[in-house]
Design an enzyme around this catalytic site. Structure first.
Site, PDB file in Angstrom:
ATOM      1  CE  LYS A  13     100.713  84.743  99.519  1.00  0.00           C
ATOM      2  NZ  LYS A  13     100.085  84.218 100.739  1.00  0.00           N
ATOM      3  NE  ARG A  88      94.493  85.021  98.616  1.00  0.00           N
ATOM      4  CZ  ARG A  88      95.263  85.971  99.158  1.00  0.00           C
ATOM      5  NH1 ARG A  88      95.842  86.863  98.421  1.00  0.00           N
ATOM      6  NH2 ARG A  88      95.441  85.990 100.457  1.00  0.00           N
ATOM      7  NE  ARG A 123      99.722  89.095 108.695  1.00  0.00           N
ATOM      8  CZ  ARG A 123      99.462  88.581 107.499  1.00  0.00           C
ATOM      9  NH1 ARG A 123     100.444  88.247 106.688  1.00  0.00           N
ATOM     10  NH2 ARG A 123      98.209  88.390 107.124  1.00  0.00           N
ATOM     11  NE  ARG A 156      95.949  91.451 106.964  1.00  0.00           N
ATOM     12  CZ  ARG A 156      96.414  90.793 105.902  1.00  0.00           C
ATOM     13  NH1 ARG A 156      97.622  91.030 105.453  1.00  0.00           N
ATOM     14  NH2 ARG A 156      95.664  89.893 105.292  1.00  0.00           N
ATOM     15  NE  ARG A 167      93.404  85.826 105.800  1.00  0.00           N
ATOM     16  CZ  ARG A 167      94.459  86.407 106.373  1.00  0.00           C
ATOM     17  NH1 ARG A 167      94.464  86.650 107.672  1.00  0.00           N
ATOM     18  NH2 ARG A 167      95.497  86.727 105.657  1.00  0.00           N
TER      19      ARG A 167
HETATM   20  P1  AMP Z   1      96.428  89.094 101.693  1.00  0.00           P
HETATM   21  O1  AMP Z   1      96.966  90.359 102.241  1.00  0.00           O
HETATM   22  O2  AMP Z   1      97.147  88.656 100.435  1.00  0.00           O
HETATM   23  O3  AMP Z   1      96.331  87.995 102.724  1.00  0.00           O
HETATM   24  O4  AMP Z   1      94.919  89.408 101.230  1.00  0.00           O
HETATM   25  C1  AMP Z   1      93.946  89.800 102.139  1.00  0.00           C
HETATM   26  C2  AMP Z   1      92.554  89.564 101.592  1.00  0.00           C
HETATM   27  O5  AMP Z   1      92.375  90.294 100.367  1.00  0.00           O
HETATM   28  C3  AMP Z   1      92.228  88.131 101.228  1.00  0.00           C
HETATM   29  O6  AMP Z   1      91.826  87.369 102.346  1.00  0.00           O
HETATM   30  C4  AMP Z   1      91.099  88.331 100.217  1.00  0.00           C
HETATM   31  O7  AMP Z   1      89.883  88.675 100.860  1.00  0.00           O
HETATM   32  C5  AMP Z   1      91.580  89.558  99.456  1.00  0.00           C
HETATM   33  N1  AMP Z   1      92.439  89.173  98.314  1.00  0.00           N
HETATM   34  C6  AMP Z   1      93.750  89.474  98.110  1.00  0.00           C
HETATM   35  N2  AMP Z   1      94.198  88.952  96.956  1.00  0.00           N
HETATM   36  C7  AMP Z   1      93.151  88.278  96.409  1.00  0.00           C
HETATM   37  C8  AMP Z   1      92.973  87.492  95.240  1.00  0.00           C
HETATM   38  N3  AMP Z   1      93.968  87.283  94.370  1.00  0.00           N
HETATM   39  N4  AMP Z   1      91.743  86.960  95.018  1.00  0.00           N
HETATM   40  C9  AMP Z   1      90.709  87.162  95.855  1.00  0.00           C
HETATM   41  N5  AMP Z   1      90.810  87.859  96.995  1.00  0.00           N
HETATM   42  C10 AMP Z   1      92.015  88.427  97.277  1.00  0.00           C
END
Ligand code: AMP
Length: 210
Positions: A13, A88, A123, A156, A167
């Site tokens: 994404k 999400r 990654r 990460r 996840r």
């Molecule tokens: P990402 O970089 O988008 O994979 O986000 C990393 C982490 O941030 C996720 O695993 C969640 O813990 C938190 N996070 C990011 N966006 C959201 C969202 N819309 N709702 C809840 N948690 C989020």
């Protein structure tokens, strides 16, 4: 144009959001990046989110909804935006509707779980500016260093294999129902993630323009 990018963690994404951002000249908004930035700065929101994020769980809806409300109110969102990683959960999507945000398209990038696990293990992200790389698919010019700012590229914490599995579970349970939510509105477009990033990009841009 107001777009949502859906898909599992590691589906690509972020990379596709960057491409559309350049193509349409609208900001790409990643709640994950905003939260990581807050964590780095040690803000109250960052501290609240830390334990959820590191264990692969979702940060509570009210926290991320607050983040998005604040971000969408900024001037650069007037002509549209791309949401990467938000919504999400169904309550997050409902909150977006309640804010009066009318989305033009929801692009769902589909990648099988086995591929995701394989991808996330390669990654790397810049610890300084957050730029994303991949040891196989998108290596930085100099191994371990960011092309954009020269910062160190690292794995990460939430890309460790056990956390990735958590996840993915969270994704299937809480985020995947959004496909049906948006399919009902007629705005959902599915893009099959390809082996080559450039191929996925072609499909994504066709979905945006189609
Ligand atoms: P990402 O970089 O988008 O994979 O986000 C990393 C982490 O941030 C996720 O695993 C969640 O813990 C938190 N996070 C990011 N966006 C959201 C969202 N819309 N709702 C809840 N948690 C989020």
């Amino acid at each position: 144009m107001k777009l949502i990018l859906l898909g599992a963690p590691g589906a690509g994404k972020g990379t596709q959001a960057e491409v559309i951002c350049e193509h349409l000249n609208i900001p790409a908004i990643s709640t994950g990046n905003i939260i990581r930035e807050a964590l780095k700065k040690g803000t109250e929101m960052g501290l609240k989110a830390k334990s959820y994020m590191e264990s692969g769980a979702l940060v509570p809806d009210e926290v991320v909804i607050g983040i998005i409300k604040e971000r969408l109110a900024q001037d650069d969102c007037k002509n549209g935006f791309i949401l990467d990683g938000f919504p999400r959960t169904v309550p997050q999507a409902q909150a977006l509707d309640e804010m009066g945000v009318v989305i033009d398209k929801v692009i769902d990038i589909e990648v099988p779980d086995e591929k995701i696990e394989q991808r996330l293990s390669g990654r790397r992200v810049c610890e300084n500016c957050g730029a994303s790389y991949h040891t196989l698919y998108k290596p930085s010019n100099t191994e371990g260093l960011c092309d954009k700012c020269g910062g160190r590229t690292v794995i990460r914490k939430d890309d460790q294999p056990e956390t990735v599995r958590d996840r993915l579970k969270t994704y299937h349970e809480q985020t995947e129902p959004l496909k049906e939510y948006y399919a009902k509105t007629g705005k959902l477009v599915i893009v099959e993630g390809q082996e080559e990033v450039a191929e996925t990009t072609k499909l994504t841009l066709a979905a945006v323009e189609g």
